[in-house]
Each structure stands twice: as structure tokens, then as C-alpha cells.
Design a protein around this motif. Structure first.
Motif, short mmCIF file in Angstrom:
data_model
loop_
_atom_site.label_atom_id
_atom_site.label_comp_id
_atom_site.label_asym_id
_atom_site.label_seq_id
_atom_site.Cartn_x
_atom_site.Cartn_y
_atom_site.Cartn_z
N ILE A 1 -6.64 -6.85 3.03
CA ILE A 1 -5.87 -5.63 2.83
C ILE A 1 -5.75 -5.39 1.34
N VAL A 2 -6.17 -4.22 0.88
CA VAL A 2 -6.18 -3.90 -0.54
C VAL A 2 -5.20 -2.74 -0.78
N LEU B 1 -4.28 -10.64 1.09
CA LEU B 1 -3.76 -9.44 0.42
C LEU B 1 -4.27 -9.37 -1.01
N TRP B 2 -4.80 -8.19 -1.35
CA TRP B 2 -5.27 -7.93 -2.72
C TRP B 2 -4.48 -6.75 -3.27
N VAL C 1 -4.33 -10.50 -7.50
CA VAL C 1 -4.04 -9.31 -8.30
C VAL C 1 -5.22 -9.04 -9.23
N VAL C 2 -5.74 -7.82 -9.17
CA VAL C 2 -6.86 -7.43 -10.02
C VAL C 2 -6.54 -6.10 -10.70
N SER C 3 -7.37 -5.73 -11.68
CA SER C 3 -7.10 -4.54 -12.48
C SER C 3 -7.70 -3.28 -11.89
N ALA D 1 -11.74 -5.53 -6.53
CA ALA D 1 -11.21 -5.90 -5.21
C ALA D 1 -12.25 -5.82 -4.11
N ILE D 2 -13.27 -4.99 -4.30
CA ILE D 2 -14.24 -4.77 -3.22
C ILE D 2 -15.65 -5.23 -3.57
#
Length: 291
Positions: A20-21, A46-47, A75-77, A82-83
Motif C-alpha cells: 500500500i503506497v 506500507l510505503w 518512507v521514500v521521497s 515506491a514503485i
């Protein structure tokens, strides 16, 4: 202080292949609510893309025991991060884009995501609380998921939207188990004889004994006349047979009838009310331990 994490029994539902993003979530409490929705349905991957605030106390407080999902969150910017390693990406969207895109409803999205997860990672992307995903972000998705909410009030809270999809994923997963060992969560239990019911169904001779007993009691209290029966017993028979009684329920009902006869002073006068009358007389005592 936030609630301690409860055991996350279902993180293997999709072996963490489905993530889930959440993109640029502005309210950290919504992140906690999403974690709770995920854990309810056995997901734990979870992202978070550039959240406004995370981690913080509000997100953990709203997770209500799903703090382990938050602890594991990535956690990404950017959405691209994320994908990047996913084989299928699905984004939630309203209809009406200028350039038509493949749009699927939640049940079909769950089936498609589950199938794709067998070959690689799948991302379900949810946008910002106030305006969702941008056109550029939606164009990175292979499918758009449209939740058919009330068109006059279509705005869904972020966690609610995630809950809808996690539920559909869970249901698809459980249906898949039915072909193997079977899923007890999807099997209906509505009447005696169903798996999980605590007492066996009443047998015909016991039910007939009850009907005989019932008719006698109705005669005893001057509610029913055998010489002018009309349709009373027919309708009562239909009523109780529709109910699908179990053995204990028959005993309880006959215990009630016996109590009525004792109060009316007619107990023991009638004959032929079925066998095991002694057991029936004790039904009122038995019910305390079975109801």
C-alpha cells in the motif's frame, strides 16, 4: 502513549508482495488509520511517499495496536522510488479523465493484483487527502481503481478507501483457500447442521413430539379447539419448521410448555406427547447451562 502492537498474524496473506503506497499524506493520523485498516485485513507492507509528518504520536495513536505496521513502513521521497521494483501499479482515481485509462472496480482490482503478485510486487497507490493523485502520477499506473461511491457525496476518507481495497484483497485471498483446505471465515453458519453450530439439528420424531405437546397445551389453556382447528396448527408448524430447531431448542420449548401446564394445573393429564418426557421435564434446568 500509543497502544502496543498486537500480533500481526496475516502479513503472509500475500507474502508482502502487495504494498500500500500513500502519496504525500498531510495528516499523520490518517497514516495510523491506514495501518489499522491494513492489519485488519492481513496486510503489512506500507510505503509512504514524502509524508508531511511521520513518524509521530498521532499516527501511532490512530493505529490502535497496528504500530508494527508503522514500524515496518518504508518512507521514500518520490512515487518512482515506491514503485520501481513493482510489476503492476494500480492507482485510485475518479472517472472522467480526458484520455481514457484502464479502469477497474475494487473486486476486479483485487483479483488482478492477486494474480500479478504471483510473479512480482504490486503497488496500490492512494493520493493526497485533498486532491488525490496528479495526472502524472496516474499515468505511472497500469490500472485506475474506481470505488463506486455515491456520486452526490463521493469523497472517501483515505483510510476508508484503503480499507475497501484491503477488504477486497482479503476476500479474494480467502476465496482462494476454499479450493484447498477451505476458509472457515467465509462459510455461513445460520442453522443447526452448519459447521460450528453447538447442538445437532432436532430429529423429526422430536419435532413431532413438540408439535403434539404444543397442541395439547393450547387446548389446555383454551386457545385452540381440536373440533374447530382452522389453520392454527398448520401455521405454527410452518413457523417452527422454518426456524430449523436444534435438539436443545426443542427441549427448552417443551420445558416451557411443561411449565405452562403445571401453572394451569393440567400437567400429566394428556398422553402421547412423545417419548422421553422425563428428559423434557428437566429441560428448564438444562437450559441454564446451554443458552
Amino acid at each position: 502513549m500509543h497502544k502496543p502492537a498486537l500480533p500481526l498474524e496475516g502479513t503472509d496473506t500475500f507474502q508482502d508482495q502487495i504494498r500500500i503506497v500513500l502519496v504525500e499524506t498531510s495528516h499523520s493520523g490518517n497514516i495510523g488509520a491506514v495501518a489499522r485498516a491494513m492489519k485488519n485485513m492481513g496486510l503489512g507492507n506500507l510505503w509512504l511517499v514524502n509524508p508531511n509528518s511521520f513518524p509521530d504520536e498521532a499516527s501511532y495513536a490512530r493505529s490502535s495496536g497496528a504500530s508494527d505496521v508503522l514500524d515496518r513502513a518504508t518512507v521514500v521521497s518520490t512515487l518512482d522510488e515506491a514503485i520501481a521494483d513493482c510489476v503492476v501499479v494500480m492507482g485510485t482515481s475518479a472517472r472522467g479523465r480526458k484520455v481514457p485509462w484502464p479502469v477497474i472496480a475494487p473486486p476486479d482490482a483485487a483479483a488482478t493484483a492477486s494474480e500479478a503478485a504471483k510473479g512480482g510486487r504490486v503497488a496500490l497507490v492512494f493520493g493526497r487527502e485533498n486532491h488525490g493523485l496528479s495526472n502524472d502520477e496516474l499515468q505511472r499506473c497500469h490500472y485506475h481503481i474506481h470505488i463506486p461511491s455515491n456520486p452526490e457525496y463521493s469523497s472517501l476518507n483515505l483510510a476508508m478507501a484503503v480499507q475497501v481495497m484491503c477488504y477486497e484483497l482479503r476476500m479474494h485471498y480467502l476465496r482462494g483457500l476454499e479450493g484447498e483446505e477451505g476458509s472457515p471465515y467465509l462459510k455461513a453458519m445460520t442453522r443447526p447442521g452448519d459447521e460450528g453450530w453447538d447442538v445437532p439439528p432436532a430429529e423429526v420424531h422430536d419435532v413431532e413430539g413438540f408439535f403434539g405437546h404444543l397442541e395439547q397445551v393450547l387446548v389446555d389453556v383454551d386457545f385452540h379447539r381440536r373440533e374447530n382447528p382452522r389453520q392454527l396448527m398448520t401455521r405454527l408448524r410452518r413457523l417452527f419448521q422454518r426456524a430449523g430447531l436444534d435438539q436443545m431448542e426443542i427441549n427448552i420449548l417443551r420445558g416451557i410448555l411443561t411449565a405452562v401446564q403445571k401453572a394451569a394445573g393440567t400437567h400429566g393429564k394428556a398422553q402421547g406427547l412423545g417419548k422421553n418426557n422425563e428428559a423434557v421435564d428437566k429441560a428448564a434446568e438444562q437450559e441454564d447451562g446451554h443458552v
